[in-house]
Design an enzyme around this catalytic site. Structure first.
Site, PDB file in Angstrom:
ATOM      1  N   ALA A 139      64.874  40.392  41.036  1.00  0.00           N
ATOM      2  CA  ALA A 139      65.632  41.415  40.332  1.00  0.00           C
ATOM      3  C   ALA A 139      66.654  42.198  41.154  1.00  0.00           C
ATOM      4  O   ALA A 139      67.603  42.729  40.590  1.00  0.00           O
ATOM      5  CB  ALA A 139      64.661  42.409  39.681  1.00  0.00           C
ATOM      6  N   ALA A 140      66.467  42.339  42.465  1.00  0.00           N
ATOM      7  CA  ALA A 140      67.384  43.179  43.249  1.00  0.00           C
ATOM      8  C   ALA A 140      68.783  42.564  43.280  1.00  0.00           C
ATOM      9  O   ALA A 140      68.918  41.339  43.284  1.00  0.00           O
ATOM     10  CB  ALA A 140      66.844  43.344  44.675  1.00  0.00           C
ATOM     11  N   PRO A 141      69.819  43.413  43.248  1.00  0.00           N
ATOM     12  CA  PRO A 141      69.798  44.878  43.329  1.00  0.00           C
ATOM     13  C   PRO A 141      69.582  45.599  41.999  1.00  0.00           C
ATOM     14  O   PRO A 141      69.453  46.812  41.975  1.00  0.00           O
ATOM     15  CB  PRO A 141      71.175  45.200  43.895  1.00  0.00           C
ATOM     16  CG  PRO A 141      72.048  44.107  43.363  1.00  0.00           C
ATOM     17  CD  PRO A 141      71.195  42.871  43.370  1.00  0.00           C
ATOM     18  N   GLY A 143      71.255  44.459  38.693  1.00  0.00           N
ATOM     19  CA  GLY A 143      72.248  44.227  37.650  1.00  0.00           C
ATOM     20  C   GLY A 143      71.653  43.680  36.369  1.00  0.00           C
ATOM     21  O   GLY A 143      71.925  44.169  35.268  1.00  0.00           O
ATOM     22  N   CYS A 260      74.519  31.650  41.343  1.00  0.00           N
ATOM     23  CA  CYS A 260      75.940  31.889  41.592  1.00  0.00           C
ATOM     24  C   CYS A 260      76.430  30.843  42.591  1.00  0.00           C
ATOM     25  O   CYS A 260      77.043  31.173  43.601  1.00  0.00           O
ATOM     26  CB  CYS A 260      76.183  33.313  42.088  1.00  0.00           C
ATOM     27  SG  CYS A 260      75.250  33.761  43.568  1.00  0.00           S
TER      28      CYS A 260
END
Length: 572
Positions: A139-141, A143, A260
């Site tokens: 989950a970090a950061p 978004g 990504c």
């Protein structure tokens, strides 16, 4: 076509260029290379938990199709930024390089989250709905988690997990700023979470750790860190993460997998391998605009989604939508034809606590660890007695803490807030009930007995009720930073409100507040941690707001507002 090297602004690895030339058509390859000579797009996403007109607009949408809206026009008029809508996200906007939204007080108030525009697509495909149980596994950061929290509207459950000890604190800070109340933040590896949440979640997001090829233009460090070996290492991690996520998803549930990167090894081939080893899953098609190129590969049931920097105003991204087959119609509450949200790309304008916990480590936690079994019956009897005494002591401590909390709420807000609470060390946490929204808007107190009898954290038709105690039971042995709504700290028979509590309130729902303009000198002095001169008649705790949006706490003492903005968040 023979491989060609070329001079360019961004120096790309030779092996990467060769692979991309093989992967794309000659025309697309040239356009792809040229995209590295252009400026990356920058975006922000508005917060529907805090911007009323945006919340009302999203709630009014009966279908998944995005429609043109001017629902945020009054709020946008106050922003000193040049904003343009992001076509695939109704809360997303591009901003110009001249703007600095991270330095505006509205960012500190959690009114928007700065996020790369392509990354906004992932949660739009997930299509969260209020009342669902959702896991953001990497989950970090924050978004994806903040995006999910906006759609959940503080109904249901969001578990946001991050394995990295430093990054999980950034995650907690961002979710607190966002004003999310129904969130558990964990700091564990996926395998341990699987044991705590077997077949539990309706939807899971995997924003998988990857080689980062899609960020080469935006982040030079991603380019410097890249190797072919890293691609293989990431593929191994991704395979394990996908497998663990599958075990935590209930029949009929949805997984959205994203990266990504451009590597097929981490994208299409990863999904193909997963489906080959998990016959209880199927790939689902994603409705999308034409410029989101879909890719098909032998063995995949349907298309996956590719976002290319030469085709859209955003960075490189890959998305796949997977559904776990239902064992029976009665077990599947999610529509089996779920294809994510339909995209309307013609849309027009429209403090983190340092220490983590485990349930077993907290002396005053509602649930306590059962001691190792002893061979003798007398040992078991003593053990059960000690456990009962510990639970009673915990309940007494929590009840006393709630008394202090109620006193604070009556003095500062003007009413009591209905929560199911637990005390972890000195930290008081609450789990929001359905009536919380009504109370915060109407400012009328409701007794806790009524809340416990009638409210449910999740819709009864979707799940068995999971209250705070049952969630704590699941978390035994799991490291976590937040267990729901962080209300505050108990210090020497008094209650001190948490920063997260301030950011989850509304100015209208607070009796004692001090408002400053976003253009005033005072608001910047407050963000720097300075004390401020105020009316001498004001006393006690006050909610500090910027243009009537909560920003933090201050304590009025003899004409001075003592600053309680967290030291770690103060502006330099």
């Amino acid at each position: 076509m023979p491989f060609e090297q070329r001079p360019q602004v961004t120096e790309l690895p030779t092996s990467f260029e060769k692979r991309m030339q093989e992967q794309l058509s000659p025309q697309d390859y040239q356009a792809f290379l040229q995209s590295f000579e252009t400026t990356p797009a920058q975006g922000l996403r508005l917060n529907p938990l805090k911007i009323t007109e945006l919340k009302n607009y999203l709630e009014s949408q009966k279908s998944n199709e995005f429609k043109p809206s001017n629902s945020t026009s009054s709020f946008l008029a106050h922003l000193p930024f040049q904003l343009r809508p992001v076509p695939w996200c109704p809360t997303g906007y591009y901003y110009s390089r001249q703007d600095r939204p991270g330095k505006h007080p509205y960012h500190a108030a959690g009114l928007y989250y700065i996020q790369e525009p392509s990354a906004m697509t992932v949660v739009e495909v997930l299509a969260p709905k209020p009342g669902e149980r959702i896991l953001d596994l990497c989950a970090a950061p924050g978004g994806k988690s903040t995006h999910i929290a906006g759609y959940l509207a503080n109904q249901g459950l969001l578990v946001a997990n991050e394995i990295n000890n430093k990054r999980v604190r950034i995650l907690a800070e961002n979710l607190e700023r966002w004003g999310a109340r129904n969130c558990i933040i964990t700091n564990e590896n996926p395998e341990k979470l699987t044991k705590a949440f077997p077949a539990f979640f309706d939807k899971i997001v995997i924003d998988a750790p990857c080689s980062g090829e899609g960020m080469f233009r935006k982040l030079p460090e991603a380019l410097e860190d890249w190797t072919e070996e890293k691609v293989e290492q990431c593929a191994i991690m991704q395979k394990d993460i996908l497998h663990q996520a599958a075990l935590m998803l209930r029949p009929g549930g949805i997984i959205v997998y994203s990266t990504c990167t451009f590597s097929r090894r981490e994208n299409e081939e990863q999904i193909e391998s997963f489906l080959a080893h998990h016959e209880d899953f199927e790939s689902k098609s994603i409705s999308s605009p034409a410029f989101f190129l879909t890719e098909k590969k032998a063995g995949l049931a349907s298309s996956t989604l590719r976002l290319w920097p030469h085709e859209i105003e955003g960075e490189g991204h890959f998305i796949a939508l997977l559904q776990k087959k239902a064992k029976g119609e009665e077990e599947c509450q999610i529509d089996k034809s779920h294809n994510g949200k339909d995209f309307d790309y013609h849309r027009k304008d429209s403090n983190c606590q340092e220490d983590s916990f485990t349930i077993a480590e907290s002396k005053t936690a509602t649930m306590v660890r059962t001691k190792e079994k002893k061979g003798k019956k007398t040992g078991k009897t003593k053990e059960k007695k000690e456990e009962k005494e510990a639970i009673k002591a915990s309940e007494r401590a929590t009840a006393e803490a709630l008394t202090f909390f109620d006193e604070f709420c009556i003095a500062t807000l003007g009413y009591t807030v209905p929560v199911e609470a637990t005390l972890l060390g000195e930290q008081l946490y609450g789990w929001p009930q359905e009536k919380v929204e009504k109370v915060l808007s109407s400012k009328e107190s409701i007794c806790r007995e009524e809340v416990h009898q009638k409210d449910h954290a999740l819709p009864a038709h979707a799940h068995d009720h999971e209250d705070l105690k049952s969630l704590q039971k699941r978390l035994e042995g799991i490291k976590f930073l937040r267990l729901g709504w962080h209300l505050g700290t108990i210090k020497r028979d008094r209650f001190e409100p948490a920063h997260a509590f301030a950011l989850s309130l509304t100015a209208e729902g607070c009796q004692k507040k001090i408002n400053f303009s976003s253009q005033s000198e005072e608001i910047y002095r407050y963000l720097k941690g300075e004390s401020l001169l105020i009316d001498a008649n004001q006393q006690g705790w006050h909610l500090v707001t910027v243009d009537n949006y909560p920003l933090g706490w201050g304590k009025a003492v003899q004409g001075q507002l003592k600053n309680h903005y967290p030291k770690g968040l103060r502006w330099l």
